[in-house]
Design an enzyme around this catalytic site. Structure first.
Site, short mmCIF file in Angstrom:
data_model
loop_
_atom_site.label_atom_id
_atom_site.label_comp_id
_atom_site.label_asym_id
_atom_site.label_seq_id
_atom_site.Cartn_x
_atom_site.Cartn_y
_atom_site.Cartn_z
N SER A 101 3.47 -2.53 10.34
CA SER A 101 4.68 -2.58 10.69
C SER A 101 5.42 -3.67 10.14
CB SER A 101 5.07 -2.23 12.06
OG SER A 101 4.86 -0.93 12.38
N GLU A 124 -5.60 -4.89 10.42
CA GLU A 124 -4.53 -3.94 10.67
C GLU A 124 -4.91 -3.35 12.07
OE1 GLU A 124 -2.67 -2.51 6.43
OE2 GLU A 124 -4.34 -1.36 6.83
N GLU A 141 -7.08 4.90 7.74
CA GLU A 141 -6.54 6.22 7.54
C GLU A 141 -7.89 6.88 7.04
OE1 GLU A 141 -3.18 5.30 5.68
OE2 GLU A 141 -2.23 4.76 7.40
N GLY A 145 2.93 -1.01 4.32
CA GLY A 145 2.94 0.45 3.99
C GLY A 145 4.52 0.82 3.79
N GLY A 146 5.03 1.24 4.72
CA GLY A 146 6.38 1.91 4.53
C GLY A 146 7.35 1.15 3.92
N ASN A 183 0.91 -1.37 0.09
CA ASN A 183 0.21 0.13 -0.10
C ASN A 183 0.83 1.28 -0.05
OD1 ASN A 183 -1.93 2.14 0.53
ND2 ASN A 183 -2.57 1.26 2.51
N TRP A 184 1.06 1.75 -1.22
CA TRP A 184 1.93 3.07 -1.27
C TRP A 184 1.28 4.35 -0.75
CZ3 TRP A 184 4.12 2.50 -6.81
CH2 TRP A 184 4.99 1.41 -6.93
N LYS A 185 0.07 4.20 -0.38
CA LYS A 185 -0.48 5.38 0.48
C LYS A 185 -0.41 6.75 -0.49
CE LYS A 185 -0.32 3.12 4.69
NZ LYS A 185 0.06 3.19 6.29
N GLY A 242 2.53 1.99 10.93
CA GLY A 242 3.35 3.15 10.77
C GLY A 242 4.09 3.43 12.08
N HIS A 248 -9.73 1.33 4.63
CA HIS A 248 -8.41 1.50 5.36
C HIS A 248 -8.71 2.36 6.52
CE1 HIS A 248 -4.43 2.47 6.24
NE2 HIS A 248 -3.95 1.37 5.68
#
Ligand code: 13P
Length: 249
Positions: A213, A168, A97, A234-235, A8-10, A174, A95
């Site tokens: 994470s 999640e 967010e 993600g990251g 997920n590149w957000k 994150g 998601h």
């Protein structure tokens, strides 16, 4: 059932870095082991460039959101058909967010999930509790509510393989705080039981992936756990080097 190893590149990257990352990723993951699929959820503006970059590779492309209508006066929104036109076969819904920052309700997430499936996109429906909810002993209540609403309008005819649930925990996204194996197995096992409400004996065919994470050094341990059928990253998915190590873990 294949594992789903998803990025997920957000709201990161431009066309050039997206293209370069995908070309490098395709090289690094080849040949992809038979037991897994790789998907990348990219920002809308990057999708055509990403679609060109993944051509001839096994990498599937997904959108990070969609609106539950085919077209119309919905300024700023994007339809499942537009995502397909841009090369997507998947979409994320719910998601945390979007739930927290954009105020998406459980019911709205359910509408998107059902509509995207109906239009032919596979869906990764995200659910997960906040730290406060966990500490208040509400883990299962929150997951059951999000899952029931998220799947409420999904027709029984939709093959279970087209739906994945991403667990999640919000407190692990994150933050570098990965949920422990005991916490992951407990949540995923609870979700598997809850899936029986919708899918009966086919509940075992719905993938449940973990997100929060995930890194190259913990991915192997996580995908080996009971009822874990992949990861949503993600990251650590932004660089081909680290995401390829996760995808091949
Ligand atoms: P991180 O891997 O950066 O914790 O993000 C997880 C996530 O939100 C994936 O959808």
């Amino acid at each position: 059932m294949k594992l789903l190893m998803a990025a997920n590149w957000k709201m990161y990257k431009n066309q050039e870095s997206a293209r370069a990352t995908l070309v490098e990723l395709a090289t690094r993951i080849a040949p992809l082991p038979q037991d897994r699929e790789v998907a990348v959820f990219a920002p809308f503006t990057l999708l055509p460039a990403c679609a060109a970059a993944v051509q001839g590779s096994p990498i599937r492309l997904g959108g990070q959101n969609c609106y539950p209508e085919s077209e119309g006066a919905f300024t700023g929104e994007i339809s499942p058909g537009m995502l397909q036109d841009a090369g997507c076969t998947l979409v994320l819904t719910g998601h945390s967010e979007r739930r927290a920052i954009l105020g998406e309700s459980d019911e709205f997430v359910g509408q998107k999930t059902a509509f995207a499936l109906q239009l032919g996109l596979d869906v990764v429906l995200c659910i997960g509790e906040t730290l406060a909810q966990r500490e208040a002993g509400k883990l299962e209540e929150v997951l059951a509510r999000q899952l029931a609403a998220g799947l409420a309008d999904v027709p029984a005819s939709v093959p279970p393989q087209r739906i994945s649930i991403a667990y999640e925990p919000v407190w692990a996204i994150g933050t570098g705080k990965v949920a422990g194996p005991v916490e992951i197995v407990a949540a995923h096992t609870a979700v598997r039981h809850m899936l029986h409400n919708n899918f009966k004996e086919n509940a075992s065919q719905v993938r449940i992936v973990y997100g929060g994470s995930v890194k190259p050094d913990n991915a192997k341990e996580i995908i080996a756990l009971d009822n874990v059928n992949g990861v949503l990253v993600g990251g650590a998915s932004l660089q081909a080097e680290s995401f390829s190590r996760i995808a091949l873990a």
